[in-house]
Design a protein around this motif. Sequence first.
Motif, PDB file in Angstrom:
ATOM      1  N   GLY A  97       0.807  -1.147  -0.033  1.00 59.52           N
ATOM      2  CA  GLY A  97      -0.024   0.409   0.191  1.00 59.52           C
ATOM      3  C   GLY A  97       0.761   1.374  -0.237  1.00 59.52           C
ATOM      4  O   GLY A  97       0.389   2.397   0.409  1.00 59.52           O
ATOM      5  N   TYR A  98       2.127   1.129  -0.485  1.00 62.19           N
ATOM      6  CA  TYR A  98       2.598   2.186  -0.531  1.00 62.19           C
ATOM      7  C   TYR A  98       2.096   3.125  -1.678  1.00 62.19           C
ATOM      8  O   TYR A  98       1.951   3.305  -2.500  1.00 62.19           O
ATOM      9  N   GLY A  99       2.209   4.560  -1.350  1.00 56.86           N
ATOM     10  CA  GLY A  99       2.059   5.454  -2.433  1.00 56.86           C
ATOM     11  C   GLY A  99       0.739   6.247  -2.184  1.00 56.86           C
ATOM     12  O   GLY A  99      -0.237   5.971  -1.232  1.00 56.86           O
ATOM     13  N   THR A 100       0.326   6.591  -3.743  1.00 56.18           N
ATOM     14  CA  THR A 100      -1.108   6.393  -3.846  1.00 56.18           C
ATOM     15  C   THR A 100      -2.057   5.096  -3.482  1.00 56.18           C
ATOM     16  O   THR A 100      -1.951   4.158  -4.868  1.00 56.18           O
ATOM     17  N   THR A 101      -3.331   5.300  -2.560  1.00 57.60           N
ATOM     18  CA  THR A 101      -3.866   4.157  -3.228  1.00 57.60           C
ATOM     19  C   THR A 101      -4.244   3.455  -4.621  1.00 57.60           C
ATOM     20  O   THR A 101      -3.738   2.290  -5.064  1.00 57.60           O
ATOM     21  N   ASP A 102      -4.904   3.969  -5.312  1.00 55.49           N
ATOM     22  CA  ASP A 102      -4.758   4.136  -6.678  1.00 55.49           C
ATOM     23  C   ASP A 102      -3.851   3.246  -7.755  1.00 55.49           C
ATOM     24  O   ASP A 102      -4.030   2.626  -8.462  1.00 55.49           O
ATOM     25  N   LYS A 103      -2.807   3.333  -7.618  1.00 56.40           N
ATOM     26  CA  LYS A 103      -1.496   2.634  -7.646  1.00 56.40           C
ATOM     27  C   LYS A 103      -0.517   2.114  -6.967  1.00 56.40           C
ATOM     28  O   LYS A 103       0.081   1.282  -7.027  1.00 56.40           O
ATOM     29  N   ALA A 104      -1.289   1.835  -5.397  1.00 59.86           N
ATOM     30  CA  ALA A 104      -0.410   1.031  -5.324  1.00 59.86           C
ATOM     31  C   ALA A 104      -0.185  -0.129  -4.272  1.00 59.86           C
ATOM     32  O   ALA A 104       0.402  -1.009  -4.022  1.00 59.86           O
ATOM     33  N   SER A 105      -2.026  -0.688  -5.544  1.00 57.88           N
ATOM     34  CA  SER A 105      -1.933  -2.224  -5.969  1.00 57.88           C
ATOM     35  C   SER A 105      -2.337  -2.824  -6.893  1.00 57.88           C
ATOM     36  O   SER A 105      -2.469  -1.742  -7.849  1.00 57.88           O
ATOM     37  N   LEU A 106      -1.696  -3.598  -7.039  1.00 59.13           N
ATOM     38  CA  LEU A 106      -2.525  -4.431  -8.507  1.00 59.13           C
ATOM     39  C   LEU A 106      -3.904  -5.443  -8.079  1.00 59.13           C
ATOM     40  O   LEU A 106      -4.479  -5.947  -9.728  1.00 59.13           O
ATOM     41  N   ARG A 107      -4.612  -5.128  -7.449  1.00 63.03           N
ATOM     42  CA  ARG A 107      -5.760  -5.256  -6.870  1.00 63.03           C
ATOM     43  C   ARG A 107      -6.715  -4.536  -7.243  1.00 63.03           C
ATOM     44  O   ARG A 107      -7.384  -3.946  -7.966  1.00 63.03           O
TER      45      ARG A 107
END
Length: 107
Positions: A97-107
Motif C-alpha cells: 500500500g505504499y504511495g497513492t491508493t489507486d496505484k499502490a496495488s495490483l488489486r
Amino acid sequence: MEPVIVIGTLHLRADRADEARGVIASVVKQTHQEPGCLTYAAHEVADDSLTVVVIEKWASQQDLDDHNTAPWLAEALSRVGELLTGAPQIQVLTPLGYGTTDKASLR
C-alpha cells in the motif's frame, strides 16, 4: 473479498522449451475458463527467453484453491515438470500500500 495475486516463475529446459511453451499455453487457455480467474497471463523475461513468468489474479482465495486442486492442472503440471530445470517458483503477494491508493496495488 480481496482478490489474490500470484506470480509463478518457470525456468524452461533449452532442449524442450517449445514443448514447455505449448503446455503453458494450454494451461493458460483452460485457466481462462475457470470461475474467479480475473487475470492469468504468461510473459517471457525480456533478456531470458527460457524464463516464463505467469501473473495471476483471482477473485478469491477459494477460486485459487479450486484452480490449484483441479485434476486437469495436476496432469498438466506433471507433464511440464520434466520440461523445466527445477520446480516452479510460486509466490502469493500481499500489497504493502505504499504511495497513492489507486496505484499502490495490483488489486
